[in-house]
Design a protein around this motif. Structure first.
Motif, PDB file in Angstrom:
ATOM      1  N   TYR A 187      -2.553  -7.984  -5.336  1.00  0.00           N
ATOM      2  CA  TYR A 187      -3.120  -6.681  -5.009  1.00  0.00           C
ATOM      3  C   TYR A 187      -3.542  -6.002  -6.304  1.00  0.00           C
ATOM      4  O   TYR A 187      -2.870  -6.141  -7.328  1.00  0.00           O
ATOM      5  CB  TYR A 187      -2.091  -5.799  -4.304  1.00  0.00           C
ATOM      6  CG  TYR A 187      -1.530  -6.415  -3.047  1.00  0.00           C
ATOM      7  CD1 TYR A 187      -2.111  -6.166  -1.810  1.00  0.00           C
ATOM      8  CD2 TYR A 187      -0.418  -7.256  -3.105  1.00  0.00           C
ATOM      9  CE1 TYR A 187      -1.593  -6.739  -0.648  1.00  0.00           C
ATOM     10  CE2 TYR A 187       0.106  -7.828  -1.948  1.00  0.00           C
ATOM     11  CZ  TYR A 187      -0.485  -7.570  -0.726  1.00  0.00           C
ATOM     12  OH  TYR A 187       0.019  -8.138   0.410  1.00  0.00           O
ATOM     13  N   ILE A 194      -7.177   0.411  -3.365  1.00  0.00           N
ATOM     14  CA  ILE A 194      -6.244  -0.715  -3.392  1.00  0.00           C
ATOM     15  C   ILE A 194      -6.857  -1.844  -2.573  1.00  0.00           C
ATOM     16  O   ILE A 194      -7.420  -1.598  -1.494  1.00  0.00           O
ATOM     17  CB  ILE A 194      -4.832  -0.329  -2.886  1.00  0.00           C
ATOM     18  CG1 ILE A 194      -3.877  -1.519  -3.033  1.00  0.00           C
ATOM     19  CG2 ILE A 194      -4.864   0.209  -1.485  1.00  0.00           C
ATOM     20  CD1 ILE A 194      -2.403  -1.157  -2.879  1.00  0.00           C
ATOM     21  N   GLN A 215       0.835  -1.208   0.000  1.00  0.00           N
ATOM     22  CA  GLN A 215       0.000   0.000   0.000  1.00  0.00           C
ATOM     23  C   GLN A 215       0.869   1.258   0.000  1.00  0.00           C
ATOM     24  O   GLN A 215       0.614   2.189  -0.768  1.00  0.00           O
ATOM     25  CB  GLN A 215      -0.928   0.010   1.213  1.00  0.00           C
ATOM     26  CG  GLN A 215      -1.693   1.304   1.331  1.00  0.00           C
ATOM     27  CD  GLN A 215      -3.151   1.099   1.588  1.00  0.00           C
ATOM     28  OE1 GLN A 215      -3.614   0.004   1.794  1.00  0.00           O
ATOM     29  NE2 GLN A 215      -3.891   2.173   1.576  1.00  0.00           N
ATOM     30  N   GLN A 275       0.945   3.978  -3.066  1.00  0.00           N
ATOM     31  CA  GLN A 275       0.543   5.352  -2.753  1.00  0.00           C
ATOM     32  C   GLN A 275       1.657   6.343  -3.075  1.00  0.00           C
ATOM     33  O   GLN A 275       1.416   7.374  -3.701  1.00  0.00           O
ATOM     34  CB  GLN A 275       0.142   5.466  -1.278  1.00  0.00           C
ATOM     35  CG  GLN A 275      -0.487   6.795  -0.921  1.00  0.00           C
ATOM     36  CD  GLN A 275      -1.869   6.946  -1.519  1.00  0.00           C
ATOM     37  OE1 GLN A 275      -2.772   6.202  -1.177  1.00  0.00           O
ATOM     38  NE2 GLN A 275      -2.038   7.905  -2.407  1.00  0.00           N
TER      39      GLN A 275
END
Length: 185
Positions: free
Chosen positions: A51, A115, A9, A13
């Protein structure tokens, strides 16, 4: 290496933040590029998980044994109206705001990014822009993706050809990944 959910993540990001800042800054410095932006869809497959992430209306579909499923959620006025029950799928096809996004990279300083970690038991992952899903219906896309007679590159070429023959007025980007029997993509 990206081994944990929070590492994935954070990396996604930070990467998208850099892209957003670069696009936004460039659009401010060049009058002819003012307001430009882009959608984004991607996947990260690790030894432990898969993911997916997206900004805008580029999509990710997963083909599972029990169905071909849109895994990403569009960031658009139309998708919002459909989620609120104010618009049907049929009405959405011809709605005046069908191309109006609520999130994109580079248009605003702040953007929405989704996500998720998904069930890894898919056979195929399809990443595409609205140049495909805006012109070719989901059933046809599914038929082509699941056609065992075609190679991956033939499937991609066929999907793009279908979009072009349906009007193809938008850029069409298609990435198709197949999971091997051993579990590798």
């Amino acid at each position: 290496p990206l081994n944990k959910d929070y590492q994935v993540q954070k990396w996604v990001q930070e990467t998208l933040n850099r892209a957003n800042d670069q696009i936004f800054t460039r659009s401010l410095s060049n009058k002819s590029q003012r307001g430009m932006g882009t959608t984004c869809v991607g996947t990260i497959v690790t030894g432990r998980a898969t993911y997916i992430f997206n900004v805008g209306d580029s999509r990710l579909y997963a083909d599972y044994r029990d169905g071909f499923i849109q895994m990403s959620e569009d960031h658009s006025i139309i998708a919002q109206l459909m989620r609120e029950g104010k618009l049907t799928k049929e009405e959405a096809r011809s709605h005046a705001q069908r191309n109006t996004l609520t999130s994109a990279l580079g248009v605003w300083r702040v953007y929405r990014m989704d996500i998720h970690k998904i069930d890894p038991h898919y056979r195929y992952l399809l990443l595409c822009s609205d140049g495909l899903h805006g012109y070719v219906n989901e059933n046809m896309i599914c038929e082509i993706v699941e056609d065992e007679r075609l190679s991956l590159s033939e499937k991609v070429n066929f999907l793009i050809a279908k979009a072009n023959s349906a009007g193809g007025a938008d850029n069409c980007t298609v990435v198709l990944m197949e999971k091997e029997a051993g579990g590798n993509v």
